[in-house]
Design a protein around this motif. Structure first.
Motif, PDB file in Angstrom:
ATOM      1  N   ARG A 353       4.621   1.893  -3.073  1.00 57.39           N
ATOM      2  CA  ARG A 353       3.613   2.171  -2.188  1.00 57.39           C
ATOM      3  C   ARG A 353       2.419   2.066  -3.141  1.00 57.39           C
ATOM      4  O   ARG A 353       1.343   1.404  -2.291  1.00 57.39           O
ATOM      5  CB  ARG A 353       3.963   3.468  -1.502  1.00 57.39           C
ATOM      6  N   ILE A 357      -1.155  -0.687  -2.398  1.00 55.50           N
ATOM      7  CA  ILE A 357      -2.526  -0.275  -2.376  1.00 55.50           C
ATOM      8  C   ILE A 357      -3.156  -1.053  -3.440  1.00 55.50           C
ATOM      9  O   ILE A 357      -4.514  -1.249  -3.343  1.00 55.50           O
ATOM     10  CB  ILE A 357      -2.661   1.178  -2.482  1.00 55.50           C
ATOM     11  N   CYS A 361      -7.107  -3.786  -4.088  1.00 59.76           N
ATOM     12  CA  CYS A 361      -8.327  -3.022  -5.120  1.00 59.76           C
ATOM     13  C   CYS A 361      -9.146  -4.110  -5.539  1.00 59.76           C
ATOM     14  O   CYS A 361      -8.350  -4.842  -6.488  1.00 59.76           O
ATOM     15  CB  CYS A 361      -8.014  -2.229  -5.825  1.00 59.76           C
ATOM     16  N   GLU A 390     -10.186   2.441  -1.244  1.00 62.76           N
ATOM     17  CA  GLU A 390      -8.750   2.584  -1.375  1.00 62.76           C
ATOM     18  C   GLU A 390      -8.656   3.824  -2.585  1.00 62.76           C
ATOM     19  O   GLU A 390      -7.469   4.119  -2.668  1.00 62.76           O
ATOM     20  CB  GLU A 390      -8.209   1.284  -2.193  1.00 62.76           C
ATOM     21  N   THR A 391      -9.609   4.390  -3.043  1.00 65.16           N
ATOM     22  CA  THR A 391      -9.308   5.498  -3.911  1.00 65.16           C
ATOM     23  C   THR A 391      -8.598   6.488  -3.231  1.00 65.16           C
ATOM     24  O   THR A 391      -8.103   7.284  -3.822  1.00 65.16           O
ATOM     25  CB  THR A 391     -10.599   5.737  -4.543  1.00 65.16           C
ATOM     26  N   ALA A 392      -9.015   6.918  -1.801  1.00 63.36           N
ATOM     27  CA  ALA A 392      -8.450   7.933  -1.001  1.00 63.36           C
ATOM     28  C   ALA A 392      -7.082   7.698  -1.091  1.00 63.36           C
ATOM     29  O   ALA A 392      -6.217   8.763  -1.017  1.00 63.36           O
ATOM     30  CB  ALA A 392      -9.254   8.094  -0.071  1.00 63.36           C
ATOM     31  N   ASN A 393      -6.687   6.330  -0.630  1.00 63.23           N
ATOM     32  CA  ASN A 393      -5.227   5.929  -0.500  1.00 63.23           C
ATOM     33  C   ASN A 393      -4.425   5.957  -1.529  1.00 63.23           C
ATOM     34  O   ASN A 393      -3.222   6.604  -1.699  1.00 63.23           O
ATOM     35  CB  ASN A 393      -5.172   4.460   0.396  1.00 63.23           C
ATOM     36  N   ASP A 396      -3.877   9.851  -2.496  1.00 61.08           N
ATOM     37  CA  ASP A 396      -2.936  10.296  -1.501  1.00 61.08           C
ATOM     38  C   ASP A 396      -1.280   9.753  -1.843  1.00 61.08           C
ATOM     39  O   ASP A 396      -0.553  10.750  -1.745  1.00 61.08           O
ATOM     40  CB  ASP A 396      -3.386   9.645   0.035  1.00 61.08           C
ATOM     41  N   ALA A 397      -1.071   8.556  -2.052  1.00 58.73           N
ATOM     42  CA  ALA A 397      -0.002   8.082  -2.868  1.00 58.73           C
ATOM     43  C   ALA A 397       0.586   8.997  -4.085  1.00 58.73           C
ATOM     44  O   ALA A 397       1.675   9.250  -3.983  1.00 58.73           O
ATOM     45  CB  ALA A 397      -0.056   6.544  -2.946  1.00 58.73           C
ATOM     46  N   ARG A 400       0.807  13.147  -2.519  1.00 64.13           N
ATOM     47  CA  ARG A 400       1.551  13.555  -1.105  1.00 64.13           C
ATOM     48  C   ARG A 400       2.607  14.718  -1.329  1.00 64.13           C
ATOM     49  O   ARG A 400       2.822  15.498  -0.499  1.00 64.13           O
ATOM     50  CB  ARG A 400       1.884  12.390  -0.457  1.00 64.13           C
TER      51      ARG A 400
END
Length: 892
Positions: A353, A357, A361, A390-393, A396-397, A400
């Motif tokens: 995952r 992401i 980037c 993409e830093t937030a994604n 989160d990865a 989580r």
């Protein structure tokens, strides 16, 4: 308004005003090719034109005269200038780019014949380029400075495309290793320092990259002031306790960047002070022999870097290349990296995952640098927006679930990603779906972002619709269906008809121009409408440029946070890349500590193993290696082609992989920190310096014996082979003893001199090992296995046979070898010259020998028989036939 420099050239009546301006600018930049902007082209004149035309393979023309002679000229289009710049930079040229700093209309305000003002806005040098198409996205481009203050030496290096900045104290003898590690694009050095013959010798391999500067630019006090001003601090103590030499080198870098960028600075990170012992020392010969980032032929493909690289971002690729060039020597830091890799190895779903992401980037570091230097465009804004989004994604990865199990380094990286939602939303709202490369092209601000911009655009666009309506009205009014309203840069908007309709035009139409096939007019209404369109378009364009500057300013305010996020993304990408490789190739996590051990079980060569996997019938044979205080020196014997060099190299590469924080190709691995790695494997000459292969071998061996210590790892292959047998044996013998007694390092020493194996009885920490082979029907089979003990022979003739040497030569070699083995070797060579038959005789004997080995009629007949197809009667008849053939052969 820019001032135009006055020189003697301008007073020369033979020089036109434009040429006088050119000569004045060129006088300020005599060491650079001058790209002189003239409309849509960069023009070069005089000797610059001749050099550029030859380097770029473009036409050399001429323009006017100067001092009674034709002026050579060539040029390149502005829109494709980057490609030409790349060629010139690669050929060692520097380029000064002179742009027009005012419009022709502004110039005319100073007088009808006034020349458009121009000035150099940038010096393009190998170490200061930032354009994507001029750089390798997966490699750093370092600008490096070397300085000396008293007896102290130092170097500092900076990648202006990413802002990374380092400094370290060093010794003269270490300069070559540092330069080989960093591979700088350009090296700044004091002119006075280059008068030192020793320094010139140490940097001779980098002569083309050297940029000599006046000694005053390396003043340590001025350097300290420059650094304080750049980072807006009263003291540099927070960054490290820099020596005067380090301040001199770092200050020279900052001064040079300011000089070449004409006062503009990229966002430079505070300098990181690196201690000499922070990274493994690897000299240039070792890097070349081990093919760490480039193969012997200079290709990336086939190197260790290309083999293990699974990164998916540009920043990650650069970080991995830097890691391989600079393995760590602090176990604690290495373990932090290994913890990250272990985490991703153990969580396949999260790793996949995350890598999905990361693939989205873009390279925000280099986009930010271009914007800071005023060379960025709307697409760089898009790269910043998409990268920060993409830093937030990524965070989160990572977080989580299982937050409490996240390794320390990943937790730090997650925090370093930062929070950029406000800036991302601003950029999303501001930028249109499709943006141009350059801000001056316009159309990159989205509708709805600024009401006044939308108003100007509407006025501009509606006015254009009014043009279409006006055309229809005029065509109807004068009864000319073919009447058109057109536009060009000279007349603006105009009405055009064919000459045969001239009589239909009324007095309301103002004549502008008559041509062979068209007549052009204007009207008061058309002029007013054109003025509205022009003002609306100009205002829209000017406002867009203002908004671009405002967006860049917002990005600059958070520049440090953007760089931190980019660094975190690169670090995460590298760790995930190592994990991907470990799963794919079955690598293990090494144990790295402060011991002097080196214990590998089931070790493999990472590059050779993957190459062999492409061959379904080939498998890599894994081998163990155990070096410790009881047996720190292995003497490895065995034939060529058996895998000695591969075994030596694989253990050096395993040490490097372990110390960059990666898993390694082995079943288990325990690595005591290696502070210096030395390799002498393979043969090469250095014709440029007048060195033979043997001389190069001796120079490299001397460097090893003079520098290796207890924490070093040394791999040596076939020392002494380039000279007479007993000379070579003597050198190899003394080298082994020195490694054991004086250097006391961990070492693998491969040799064909079996006499050296006797040293195992004399040197307690030396152990004999050999490459296993098997003989089968006169041929040799290489098992590629390392076994304890020494080889009883070299199998050189068998290898020569496999290589395809003529049978006569092989037969002769077997005869000589047998004679040598039977006689006293001390005088064998002299006696054999008299005792053995001439080489021509031996060729004849060999042919006779080969003839005897040809299959007989009996053997050929036997080979034709299929026993399963014979009836009893046929078998009896065949038996009589064979008996007759045998009798015939016997009698002959």
């Amino acid at each position: 308004m820019p001032t135009l420099v006055k020189t003697k050239s301008q007073l020369n009546k033979s020089a036109t005003p434009m040429m006088a301006q050119y000569l004045a600018i060129k006088e300020e930049h005599p060491d650079s090719l001058l790209f002189y902007r003239m409309g849509d082209f960069y023009e070069l004149f005089f000797q610059d034109a001749e050099i550029a035309a030859a380097s770029l393979d473009i036409a050399l023309t001429k323009r006017g005269k100067h001092a009674g002679e034709d002026i050579p000229m060539c040029g390149v289009p502005v829109h494709s200038a980057d490609g030409y710049l790349q060629k010139l930079i690669r050929k060692g040229h520097r380029v000064a780019v002179a742009e027009q700093t005012e419009s022709p209309a502004e110039a005319k305000k100073r007088g009808y014949k006034a020349v458009v003002a121009r000035e150099v806005v940038r010096l393009v040098t190998p170490g200061t380029i930032t354009e994507d198409n001029l750089l390798d996205a997966r490699s750093h481009n370092f600008l490096l400075a070397m300085a000396r203050v008293g007896k102290d030496h130092a170097m500092a290096w900076l990648d202006i495309s990413t802002g990374e900045f380092f400094a370290t104290a060093t010794r003269p003898e270490e300069l070559g290793a540092h330069l080989s590690r960093l591979q700088p694009g350009e090296i700044l050095v004091s002119e006075k320092w280059l008068e030192d013959g020793e320094i010139v010798e140490l940097t001779s391999e980098w002569e083309k990259a050297l940029t000599p500067l006046p000694s005053v630019r390396f003043d340590s006090q001025n350097g300290e002031k420059r650094l304080k001003k750049l980072f807006d601090v009263a003291t540099l103590d927070a960054f490290g306790a820099f020596s005067r030499a380090e301040l001199a080198a770092a200050g020279a870098l900052v001064d040079y960047v300011e000089l070449t960028q004409k006062g503009k600075f990229p966002l430079i990170k505070p300098p990181v002070q690196m201690a000499t012992n922070d990274v493994m020392s690897i000299d240039s010969a070792t890097r070349r022999n081990l093919e760490l980032t480039r193969t012997m032929s200079g290709e990336r493909s086939g190197s260790l870097l290309a083999t293990i690289d699974r990164t998916v971002t540009g920043g990650g690729g650069r970080r991995l290349a830097a890691d391989i060039s600079s393995p760590l020597t602090q176990p604690a830091e290495i373990m932090k990296r290994l913890d990250m890799v272990s985490y991703f190895v153990g969580d396949h779903e999260r790793r996949e995952r995350l890598r999905d992401i990361l693939r989205r980037c873009p390279d925000t570091e280099r986009a930010l640098s271009r914007l800071m230097l005023g060379r960025g465009g709307p697409r760089d804004l898009v790269l910043i927006r998409d990268g920060l989004a993409e830093t937030a994604n990524i965070r989160d990865a990572l977080t989580r679930r299982n937050l409490d199990t996240l390794p320390e380094a990943l937790t730090a990286a997650s925090e370093q990603l930062g929070f950029h939602a406000e800036l991302v939303e601003t950029l999303k709202a501001a930028l249109a779906p499709d943006v141009p490369l350059l801000a001056r092209d316009g159309g990159f601000i989205a509708r709805g972002f600024r009401a006044d911009l939308d108003e100007f655009r509407t006025l501009r666009d509606e006015s254009r619709r009014h043009i279409a309506g006006l055309q229809a009205a005029y065509a109807k009014e004068v009864g000319i269906p073919s009447l058109k309203i057109k536009h060009n840069n000279v007349l603006g908007y105009f009405i055009e008809i064919t000459p045969r309709f001239v009589e239909k035009m009324t007095d309301d139409f103002i004549h502008r121009q008559t041509m062979a096939n068209a007549v052009r007019y204007s009207t008061v209404a058309l002029g007013e409408l054109e003025d509205k369109i022009s003002r609306a378009a100009d205002r829209a364009h000017a406002l867009e440029l203002t908004l671009f500057d405002e967006l860049v300013a917002q990005i600059k305010e958070t520049g440090a946070a953007i760089l931190a996020a980019a660094s975190a993304i690169a670090e995460i990408d590298v760790a995930a890349s190592h994990a991907e490789l470990a799963i794919e190739q079955s690598y293990c996590r090494p144990v790295v500590d402060d011991s002097l051990g080196f214990e590998i079980t089931g070790g493999r060569h990472p590059v050779v193993e993957i190459a062999l996997k492409a061959d379904a019938e080939a498998n890599f044979v894994a081998n163990d290696c155990c070096l410790n205080e009881e047996q720190r020196l292995w003497l490895l014997t065995g034939p060529n082609m058996a895998g000695k060099s591969t075994f030596l190299r694989q253990n050096a590469l395993i040490a490097i992989l372990a110390q960059i924080g990666a898993f390694v190709p082995a079943t288990t691995a325990h690595i005591g920190i290696v502070d210096r790695l030395f390799s002498r494997v393979g043969a090469a000459d250095d014709l440029a310096r007048g060195r033979s292969t043997f001389m190069v071998e001796m120079v490299e061996t001397a460097a090893i014996l003079n520098q290796a210590g207890p924490r070093s790892l040394v791999i040596l292959d076939e020392i002494g082979r380039g000279t007479a047998t007993f000379d070579g044996l003597s050198i190899a013998w003394a080298t082994v003893e020195n490694l054991h007694e004086a250097n006391q390092c961990r070492a693998l020493f491969a040799t064909h001199y079996h006499e050296l194996t006797a040293l195992a009885g004399k040197l307690p920490a030396l152990q004999n090992h050999s490459m296993r082979v098997r003989e089968w029907k006169g041929d040799v089979i290489f098992l590629h296995e390392v076994a304890e003990g020494s080889a009883d022979r070299s199998y050189g003739i068998q290898v020569a046979k496999l290589a395809g040497l003529p049978k006569a030569v092989i037969h002769r070699a077997e005869t000589v070898l047998k004679a040598l083995e039977e006689k006293d070797q001390g005088s064998a060579a002299t006696r054999l010259a008299n005792d053995l038959p001439l080489f021509a005789t031996v060729i004849k004997e060999a042919k006779e020998h080969d003839k005897q080995k040809l299959p007989s009629e009996l053997e050929e007949r036997l080979g034709e028989i299929n026993a399963d197809d014979l009836s009893p009667r046929e078998a009896l008849s065949l038996l009589y036939e064979l008996k007759e053939l045998m009798d015939r052969n016997t009698s002959s």
